[in-house]
Motif scaffolding. Sequence first.
Motif, PDB file in Angstrom:
ATOM      1  N   PRO A   1      -3.981  -1.971  11.427  1.00  0.00           N
ATOM      2  CA  PRO A   1      -3.244  -0.764  11.021  1.00  0.00           C
ATOM      3  C   PRO A   1      -3.502   0.385  11.995  1.00  0.00           C
ATOM      4  O   PRO A   1      -4.629   0.613  12.439  1.00  0.00           O
ATOM      5  N   GLY A   2      -2.428   1.074  12.345  1.00  0.00           N
ATOM      6  CA  GLY A   2      -2.543   2.174  13.301  1.00  0.00           C
ATOM      7  C   GLY A   2      -2.227   1.772  14.724  1.00  0.00           C
ATOM      8  O   GLY A   2      -1.997   2.632  15.579  1.00  0.00           O
ATOM      9  N   ASP A   3      -2.211   0.464  15.004  1.00  0.00           N
ATOM     10  CA  ASP A   3      -1.866  -0.013  16.346  1.00  0.00           C
ATOM     11  C   ASP A   3      -0.371  -0.283  16.454  1.00  0.00           C
ATOM     12  O   ASP A   3       0.317  -0.517  15.449  1.00  0.00           O
ATOM     13  N   ARG A   4       0.091  -0.292  17.699  1.00  0.00           N
ATOM     14  CA  ARG A   4       1.486  -0.625  17.985  1.00  0.00           C
ATOM     15  C   ARG A   4       1.498  -1.699  19.071  1.00  0.00           C
ATOM     16  O   ARG A   4       0.918  -1.516  20.142  1.00  0.00           O
ATOM     17  N   PHE A   5       2.198  -2.787  18.778  1.00  0.00           N
ATOM     18  CA  PHE A   5       2.132  -4.025  19.551  1.00  0.00           C
ATOM     19  C   PHE A   5       3.490  -4.267  20.203  1.00  0.00           C
ATOM     20  O   PHE A   5       4.473  -4.545  19.531  1.00  0.00           O
ATOM     21  N   PHE A   6       3.541  -4.135  21.532  1.00  0.00           N
ATOM     22  CA  PHE A   6       4.783  -4.340  22.289  1.00  0.00           C
ATOM     23  C   PHE A   6       4.581  -5.473  23.275  1.00  0.00           C
ATOM     24  O   PHE A   6       3.660  -5.439  24.091  1.00  0.00           O
ATOM     25  N   TRP A   7       5.431  -6.487  23.162  1.00  0.00           N
ATOM     26  CA  TRP A   7       5.429  -7.562  24.160  1.00  0.00           C
ATOM     27  C   TRP A   7       6.868  -7.815  24.555  1.00  0.00           C
ATOM     28  O   TRP A   7       7.723  -8.032  23.683  1.00  0.00           O
TER      29      TRP A   7
ATOM     30  N   PRO B   1      12.782   3.353  13.858  1.00  0.00           N
ATOM     31  CA  PRO B   1      11.805   2.688  12.982  1.00  0.00           C
ATOM     32  C   PRO B   1      12.457   1.943  11.819  1.00  0.00           C
ATOM     33  O   PRO B   1      13.529   2.326  11.336  1.00  0.00           O
ATOM     34  N   VAL B   2      11.805   0.867  11.391  1.00  0.00           N
ATOM     35  CA  VAL B   2      12.086   0.207  10.111  1.00  0.00           C
ATOM     36  C   VAL B   2      10.770   0.230   9.342  1.00  0.00           C
ATOM     37  O   VAL B   2       9.770  -0.323   9.816  1.00  0.00           O
ATOM     38  N   THR B   3      10.757   0.894   8.190  1.00  0.00           N
ATOM     39  CA  THR B   3       9.503   1.046   7.459  1.00  0.00           C
ATOM     40  C   THR B   3       9.089  -0.264   6.795  1.00  0.00           C
ATOM     41  O   THR B   3       9.899  -1.181   6.603  1.00  0.00           O
ATOM     42  N   TRP B   4       7.819  -0.310   6.414  1.00  0.00           N
ATOM     43  CA  TRP B   4       7.322  -1.485   5.681  1.00  0.00           C
ATOM     44  C   TRP B   4       8.123  -1.695   4.398  1.00  0.00           C
ATOM     45  O   TRP B   4       8.492  -2.834   4.067  1.00  0.00           O
ATOM     46  N   ALA B   5       8.392  -0.606   3.681  1.00  0.00           N
ATOM     47  CA  ALA B   5       9.127  -0.727   2.416  1.00  0.00           C
ATOM     48  C   ALA B   5      10.534  -1.251   2.649  1.00  0.00           C
ATOM     49  O   ALA B   5      11.028  -2.109   1.897  1.00  0.00           O
ATOM     50  N   GLU B   6      11.199  -0.741   3.694  1.00  0.00           N
ATOM     51  CA  GLU B   6      12.566  -1.172   3.980  1.00  0.00           C
ATOM     52  C   GLU B   6      12.596  -2.633   4.437  1.00  0.00           C
ATOM     53  O   GLU B   6      13.482  -3.407   4.025  1.00  0.00           O
ATOM     54  N   LEU B   7      11.649  -3.032   5.261  1.00  0.00           N
ATOM     55  CA  LEU B   7      11.599  -4.427   5.702  1.00  0.00           C
ATOM     56  C   LEU B   7      11.379  -5.349   4.503  1.00  0.00           C
ATOM     57  O   LEU B   7      12.057  -6.385   4.370  1.00  0.00           O
ATOM     58  N   ARG B   8      10.458  -4.977   3.634  1.00  0.00           N
ATOM     59  CA  ARG B   8      10.187  -5.804   2.441  1.00  0.00           C
ATOM     60  C   ARG B   8      11.435  -5.886   1.551  1.00  0.00           C
ATOM     61  O   ARG B   8      11.767  -6.960   1.033  1.00  0.00           O
TER      62      ARG B   8
ATOM     63  N   ASP C   1       0.854  -1.185   0.000  1.00  0.00           N
ATOM     64  CA  ASP C   1       0.000   0.000   0.000  1.00  0.00           C
ATOM     65  C   ASP C   1       0.892   1.238   0.000  1.00  0.00           C
ATOM     66  O   ASP C   1       1.589   1.505   0.983  1.00  0.00           O
ATOM     67  N   PRO C   2       0.886   2.024  -1.092  1.00  0.00           N
ATOM     68  CA  PRO C   2       1.774   3.205  -1.154  1.00  0.00           C
ATOM     69  C   PRO C   2       1.553   4.164   0.018  1.00  0.00           C
ATOM     70  O   PRO C   2       2.495   4.825   0.468  1.00  0.00           O
ATOM     71  N   ALA C   3       0.339   4.200   0.532  1.00  0.00           N
ATOM     72  CA  ALA C   3       0.053   5.107   1.647  1.00  0.00           C
ATOM     73  C   ALA C   3       0.689   4.633   2.946  1.00  0.00           C
ATOM     74  O   ALA C   3       0.858   5.419   3.891  1.00  0.00           O
ATOM     75  N   ARG C   4       1.046   3.346   3.027  1.00  0.00           N
ATOM     76  CA  ARG C   4       1.584   2.799   4.273  1.00  0.00           C
ATOM     77  C   ARG C   4       3.053   2.406   4.168  1.00  0.00           C
ATOM     78  O   ARG C   4       3.693   2.141   5.187  1.00  0.00           O
ATOM     79  N   ALA C   5       3.613   2.346   2.954  1.00  0.00           N
ATOM     80  CA  ALA C   5       4.972   1.818   2.768  1.00  0.00           C
ATOM     81  C   ALA C   5       6.012   2.565   3.597  1.00  0.00           C
ATOM     82  O   ALA C   5       7.005   1.983   4.039  1.00  0.00           O
ATOM     83  N   GLY C   6       5.786   3.862   3.822  1.00  0.00           N
ATOM     84  CA  GLY C   6       6.744   4.654   4.585  1.00  0.00           C
ATOM     85  C   GLY C   6       6.493   4.678   6.071  1.00  0.00           C
ATOM     86  O   GLY C   6       7.259   5.298   6.827  1.00  0.00           O
TER      87      GLY C   6
END
Length: 658
Positions: A307-313, A123-130, A103-108
């Motif tokens: 999307p929009g959530d942050r998950f820390f365990w 942070p590591v972005t979605w695009a960078e991880l992919r 999703d171009p809107a979320r890749a960054g």
Amino acid sequence: MTPATPQPLWSPGPERIAAAAVTRFQDWAAEHHGAPAEGGYPALHRWSVDELDTFWQAVAEWFEVRFTTPYEEVLGSRAMPGAHWFPGATLNYAEHALRAAEDPARAGEPALLCVDETQEPVPVTWAELRRQVGSLAAELRALGVRPGDRVSGYLPNIPQAVTAFLATAAVGAVWTSCAPDFGARSVLDRFQQVEPVVLFTVDGYRYGGKEHDRTAAVAELRAELPSLRAVVHIPLLGTPAPEGTLEWSALTVADTEPVFEAVPFEHPLWVLYSSGTTGLPKAIVQSQGGILLEHLKQIGLHCDLGPGDRFFWYTSTGWMMWNFLVSGLLTGTTVVLYDGSPGFPDTGAQWRIAERTRATLYGTSAAYVMACKKAGVHPSRDFDLSSVGCVATTGSPLPPDGFRWLHDEVAEDLWIASVSGGTDVCSCFAGAVPTLPVHIGELQAPCLGTDLQSWDPAGKPLVDEVGELVVTNPMPSMPTRFWNDPEDARYRESYFDTYPGVWRHGDWITLTGHGSVVIHGRSDSTLNRQGVRMGSADIYEAVERLPEIKESLVIGLEEPDGGYWMPLFVHLAPGAALDDALRDKVKRTIREQLSPRHVPDEIIEVPAVPHTLTGKRIEVPVKRLLQGTPLEKAVNIGSVDAPALLAFYEELGRTRKR
């Protein structure tokens, strides 16, 4: 007479219930699959176990699972063990974990927020991880890694571990990992079983403000794993790559689109390990498709993350919660990785990380919650936790005082999710439901698709009574098999010997009349400390190498206040004395060879260790004696080689109970 339903500590408001994904799922499933439109979660749960095939089909459709090849049916066989899920289907877990990058809107946006003991999120972005996964997957293929090959990680909770795992899954290879605080012998007991072809490793790690060099342990792993074709060096402490290893940076530099191998639904995704109570740890194989569906359900519906959530365990790579945490990516959730001590530089460290990462769901251990209570930590006073909607706990049951403390010290409108499951299914049997009330000391409900019951020894279901935790229908994430387990002999013995065809997990449990669940702790002798399980056999092997120790017995007890007491009883060799020097030697041996988490709280000299008539150390009866159970109820005296030895443990249990 049915007990009155207690007053809840917390109840979700109408807006929260309406906004929850599980509410929207129920409405949709009612329209498309005949789920009950009324009755809320209890009705949905009943339908999910009564109409198991339809429920899992609905989960796959709701989360838009991408089947490269379509399935012929949902459940080819319901047998346990041996259930056959989605025959004919092919897919890839990693493709789903990286979907948000399309999703171009979320890749960054950040896919990962990585935190070390400096506590500054990176942070590591979605695009960078992919991109990194694409580059590394191509390099793994160039190294000759093929579907079904095993790839191992001796890694802390760092972004490279996530990249390595996802690249492994993309290739169709099988991931397996241990945390670097495990000694080389413990790691070899696990990795030698599965014969990895690649090892990802660090030179060391930082914990508690100190650097811990692991180069000697890595050298031992390389020498003792002849199956290795390649070792990849990650210089966390800045050391150069040892001779014959590959540099992480060189393998992840290319701008390569990932290629996702379409594998059968039941193709292995990873191997997790049991604690090894009665010998080598069990190497538990779970499938790409089974984990994908189970974790989509668990994280998307039960944890209510998207999307929009942050998950820390708070977890390490040696605990199933790491695998579960990484699966947050499946629902487009940002995953928070913390590599460091849970209490550095002070006891409130985890709350500070939750604040700085703006976590929406923060998961930790019950022991950490109780430690914060005892240390006088005031999270809501000292930290901005306005983003945190849910605090979840596992590893051991959260005591009633822990519920009250979270409610009083974090927020009154706080969803407290005490959850319980196991490495064996890499998921929860009971726990988080965003639309149900929370009662003190209780898990909210059994999970969807899980026919959780409490049984007496004859297999009779119990309500409001303590019984064995059983699951009477198959779950997709149940092991497909154990590695190197001909004819599934060890698999059957582990879960299906007591009640043939029914999963017995090894926990004491109560199902309440109002639908909640109470977990009372292990019914076996696994040492479960801070959520990290280890078998007593590992302790014995290390300790009894010392010439001063003739034999030993280790017990782990869940305390009523949420603590965990782990004494080590030692029968000394002739001429040895249990002085401070020997105590330090024993603790150092366990810390260095096994795990710092499993250093005993006390070392106690005994005249001898009791055994069964066949020579097995008696652990569960001794545990019950230490918990204050009378001798005649704790053990069958006729099965003990030296019954007189038990009087010591009975008296110690009485003393502790006072």
